[in-house]
Scaffold this motif. Structure first.
Motif, PDB file in Angstrom:
ATOM      1  N   UNK A  93       0.886  -1.159  -0.022  1.00  0.00           N
ATOM      2  CA  UNK A  93      -0.015  -0.058   0.100  1.00  0.00           C
ATOM      3  C   UNK A  93       0.789   1.267   0.029  1.00  0.00           C
ATOM      4  N   UNK A  94       2.200   0.992  -0.135  1.00  0.00           N
ATOM      5  CA  UNK A  94       3.142   2.229  -0.417  1.00  0.00           C
ATOM      6  C   UNK A  94       2.934   2.690  -1.933  1.00  0.00           C
ATOM      7  N   UNK A  95       2.356   1.848  -2.672  1.00  0.00           N
ATOM      8  CA  UNK A  95       2.270   2.032  -4.285  1.00  0.00           C
ATOM      9  C   UNK A  95       0.803   2.724  -4.334  1.00  0.00           C
ATOM     10  N   UNK A  96       0.973   4.061  -5.022  1.00  0.00           N
ATOM     11  CA  UNK A  96      -0.123   4.864  -5.190  1.00  0.00           C
ATOM     12  C   UNK A  96      -1.054   4.015  -6.151  1.00  0.00           C
ATOM     13  N   UNK A  97      -0.523   3.483  -7.280  1.00  0.00           N
ATOM     14  CA  UNK A  97      -1.395   2.666  -8.340  1.00  0.00           C
ATOM     15  C   UNK A  97      -2.520   1.712  -7.590  1.00  0.00           C
ATOM     16  N   UNK A 128      -2.076 -11.032  -1.421  1.00  0.00           N
ATOM     17  CA  UNK A 128      -3.029 -11.065  -0.368  1.00  0.00           C
ATOM     18  C   UNK A 128      -3.051  -9.883   0.280  1.00  0.00           C
ATOM     19  N   UNK A 129      -4.365  -9.186   0.477  1.00  0.00           N
ATOM     20  CA  UNK A 129      -4.463  -7.985   1.095  1.00  0.00           C
ATOM     21  C   UNK A 129      -5.698  -8.474   2.301  1.00  0.00           C
ATOM     22  N   UNK A 130      -5.191  -7.762   3.501  1.00  0.00           N
ATOM     23  CA  UNK A 130      -6.065  -7.913   4.813  1.00  0.00           C
ATOM     24  C   UNK A 130      -6.726  -6.579   4.801  1.00  0.00           C
ATOM     25  N   UNK A 131      -8.136  -6.780   5.103  1.00  0.00           N
ATOM     26  CA  UNK A 131      -8.950  -5.541   5.533  1.00  0.00           C
ATOM     27  C   UNK A 131      -9.618  -5.765   6.886  1.00  0.00           C
ATOM     28  N   UNK A 147      -8.808 -10.798  -1.129  1.00  0.00           N
ATOM     29  CA  UNK A 147      -8.934  -9.926   0.038  1.00  0.00           C
ATOM     30  C   UNK A 147      -9.373 -10.922   1.210  1.00  0.00           C
ATOM     31  N   UNK A 148      -8.808 -10.639   2.543  1.00  0.00           N
ATOM     32  CA  UNK A 148      -8.924 -11.277   3.745  1.00  0.00           C
ATOM     33  C   UNK A 148      -9.745 -10.374   4.518  1.00  0.00           C
ATOM     34  N   UNK A 149     -11.115 -10.658   4.968  1.00  0.00           N
ATOM     35  CA  UNK A 149     -11.685  -9.985   5.776  1.00  0.00           C
ATOM     36  C   UNK A 149     -11.381 -10.290   7.314  1.00  0.00           C
ATOM     37  N   UNK A 184      -7.928  -0.665   6.709  1.00  0.00           N
ATOM     38  CA  UNK A 184      -9.031  -0.976   7.577  1.00  0.00           C
ATOM     39  C   UNK A 184     -10.204   0.057   7.280  1.00  0.00           C
ATOM     40  N   UNK A 185     -11.138  -0.078   7.822  1.00  0.00           N
ATOM     41  CA  UNK A 185     -12.375   0.781   7.851  1.00  0.00           C
ATOM     42  C   UNK A 185     -12.761   1.575   9.048  1.00  0.00           C
TER      43      UNK A 185
END
Length: 593
Positions: A326-330, A416-419, A442-444, A464-465
């Motif tokens: 998430x340091x990647x703006x794109x 894999x991204x964790x939300x 996406x892992x919730x 996160x939300x």
């Protein structure tokens, strides 16, 4: 014989037999038997704003003992009052204990003019000595008391000019300081305390409670008469300075105010059964259901699905911009393109909130700016859900799709991204599915609120939300949360819960620093230009993604009381924990004769 239930019977049904047993067995500071009877239709019952099984610390009414929450749950609209209130719907200042304030030319000094005739409940006059003493007390108690660190950071000195005039000298220019510290009344709560009582006390241990002495002493129209684990009761005082001074037309018609804690699960039925008159917001579906049981229940709007009012917050995806990927703006831009805000609003919140693309609320003070930001580069494209755009951004940044159709890193390794979401957050499942549909693995991760906050502070999260609060009348109030001064180094804790993204951009810093030194105005072309430039950087870099504006479905019970603020009569924001809610209590009239 009257058929109106008396307060004792109401408390029994409200608090439950075990709680009432404690009330009747002498655990209270003033027993229920010693209180005069007040009929239900002259009693206002509040659940407060925070959910509790019992009253927290009923033996401590220090307004700066923040963890106890009495100030935001009941003290602020009963015993204590503020120098100023603000109608956040219009950004109108409402002078109260003070008549007004003025700045010097460089915004480093504020002169506060107190209102003549303000009196403490023990008959003493509130004067400049009390105000200066309170500032000095907080400075000396930093960082241990609520609000003390902020006062120590900003206030160099507070001096008495004359009995009704205080001069506050700041450590740095603060063109927003008076409005934010003295009149906003949300997270910032400057409560003047009586010097003749607090002087010589240790403010960190002083519990401000002795009913025989009339403590807590405040300037408000109510006095504390009972507090125990089951409830807190305030009764109307015999006199109130605001009537004598012509600030209020009459004393409140509420004769007794009762705070009874409740759980989130119990609250809807307490409303349905006329056992409480006001409390925390509930989900819109619950509100619509209990209205069939109790047609006296009302909210901000007369019709749904948008029942609630703005509160200065937006729901957002917050990224840890220091942590790959998430340091990647794109990648952040691609996730924004994967978001379908309309679906989030309709599935997660039953259409009861409004879509948002910027971290700014719809209060009028912000609308005057937002209307000028529609042509800012990147803003119009933020709300463009597009699988094709997701693919273009990801492929352009070197990501590839694996055999399962999921996005992978350039070397083929899984992405894999964790939300992280709080337990009960309705956005999480909707957003997680949207990310899966767009090709993200996406892992919730559903967490307890404390665990979510701890991870955010420590930087142990990817995305996160949560709500992003701050914007009331000026875009800087939320944009400044992306200043690099809040970007704690990896491994170090964040210092501001409203600024968890760890984003850093010197170009944005320079703009925010210029904005901070200026008095904000949507009519100032130079200031608006800085807002536009800062907004363009936010829209491009997306350290967070705004999803929707937070509207609380507030519930008020008109069975016994009318005069609550609403969209037709927005005389003050309707939020019970805000200082201005005192004006609501002043404004209520009995529904029944």
């Amino acid at each position: 014989m009257s058929t109106k239930p008396n307060l004792r019977r109401q408390l029994f049904r409200l608090a439950g037999a075990s709680a009432l047993a404690g009330l009747m067995m002498g655990t209270s500071l003033a027993t229920a038997q010693s209180l005069p009877d007040v009929p239900r239709n002259r009693t206002l019952i509040s659940q407060g704003w925070d959910f509790h099984n019992q009253v927290p610390a009923p033996d401590n009414f220090n307004p700066y003992a923040g963890v106890l929450l009495h100030q935001r749950n009941s003290l602020h609209y009963t015993v204590n009052e503020a120098l100023f209130y603000t109608n956040h719907n219009t950004n109108e200042l409402i002078p109260w204990q003070a008549e007004g304030y003025t700045y010097n030319d460089d915004f480093t000094e504020i002169t506060i003019k107190l209102r003549d005739g303000v009196k403490w409940s023990d008959g003493e006059a509130l004067d400049a000595e009390d105000v200066a003493f309170t500032f000095d007390m907080l400075k000396g108690a930093a960082p241990d008391l609520m609000f003390s660190s902020a006062i120590a950071e900003w206030v160099k000195s507070a001096g008495v000019v004359d009995p009704l005039t205080v001069k506050v000298t700041l450590n740095k220019a603060g063109p927003r300081w008076a409005a934010d510290f003295l009149a906003t009344g949300q997270s910032t709560r400057f409560v003047v305390v009586p010097k003749h009582i607090w002087e010589g006390q240790d403010p960190m241990t002083f519990n401000n409670l002795d009913l025989e002495k009339g403590w807590p002493v405040g300037t408000g129209p109510f006095k504390l008469v009972k507090a125990d684990a089951s409830s807190v009761i305030y009764d109307l005082r015999d006199s109130w300075w605001a009537v004598d001074a012509g600030v209020a037309k009459a004393v409140p018609q509420v004769q007794r105010m009762v705070y009874v804690p409740a759980t989130q699960e119990a609250m809807p039925q307490l409303f349905a059964g006329n056992q409480i008159d006001m409390g925390r917001s509930i989900q819109p579906g619950q509100f619509e259901a209990i209205r069939f049981q109790n047609p006296g229940l009302v909210s901000w709007n007369a019709q749904g699905p948008v029942w609630g009012a703005p509160d200065g917050c937006t729901f957002a995806i917050r990224f840890n911009t220091q942590q790959a990927p998430f340091d990647n703006v794109a990648l952040r831009q691609a996730i924004n393109a994967a978001v379908d805000r309309s679906q989030v609003v309709n599935l997660a919140y039953e259409g009861s909130v409004a879509e948002a693309v910027l971290p700014m609320s719809s209060y009028q003070g912000l609308v005057d700016y937002v209307d000028q930001l529609t042509e800012v580069p990147g803003v119009a494209d933020l709300n463009s859900h597009s699988p094709e755009k997701v693919a273009g951004l990801m492929e352009g940044a070197g990501f590839t799709r694996n055999a399962n159709g999921k996005w992978a890193n350039a070397d083929g390794s899984p992405l894999q991204i964790e939300l992280q979401v709080a337990q009960g957050d309705p956005i999480g499942p909707v957003l997680s599915q949207q990310l899966q549909t767009a090709g993200f693995d996406s892992l919730l991760s559903v967490q307890q609120g404390t665990a979510l906050t701890d991870a955010m502070v420590a930087g142990n999260f990817q995305m996160n939300i949560g709500p992003h609060c701050g914007s009331l009348y000026d875009p800087w109030q939320t944009l400044e949360h992306f200043h690099s001064k809040y970007a704690a180094a990896p491994g170090e804790s964040s210092t501001n819960l409203r600024a968890p993204t760890r984003y850093a951009n010197p170009e944005l810093d320079a703009l925010l620093d210029q904005m901070e030194q200026m008095q904000p105005s949507p009519d100032n072309a130079d200031y608006v230009e800085l807002v536009k430039q800062a907004t363009a950087i936010f829209a491009r870099d997306l350290p967070e993604i705004s999803l929707a504006e937070e509207f609380h479905t507030l519930v008020f019970n008109s069975t016994y009381w009318t005069g609550y603020p609403n969209a037709e009569n927005p005389y003050v924001a309707p939020y019970l924990p805000w200082e201005g809610f005192a004006l609501v209590v002043h404004n209520l009239t009995p529904t029944q004769p």
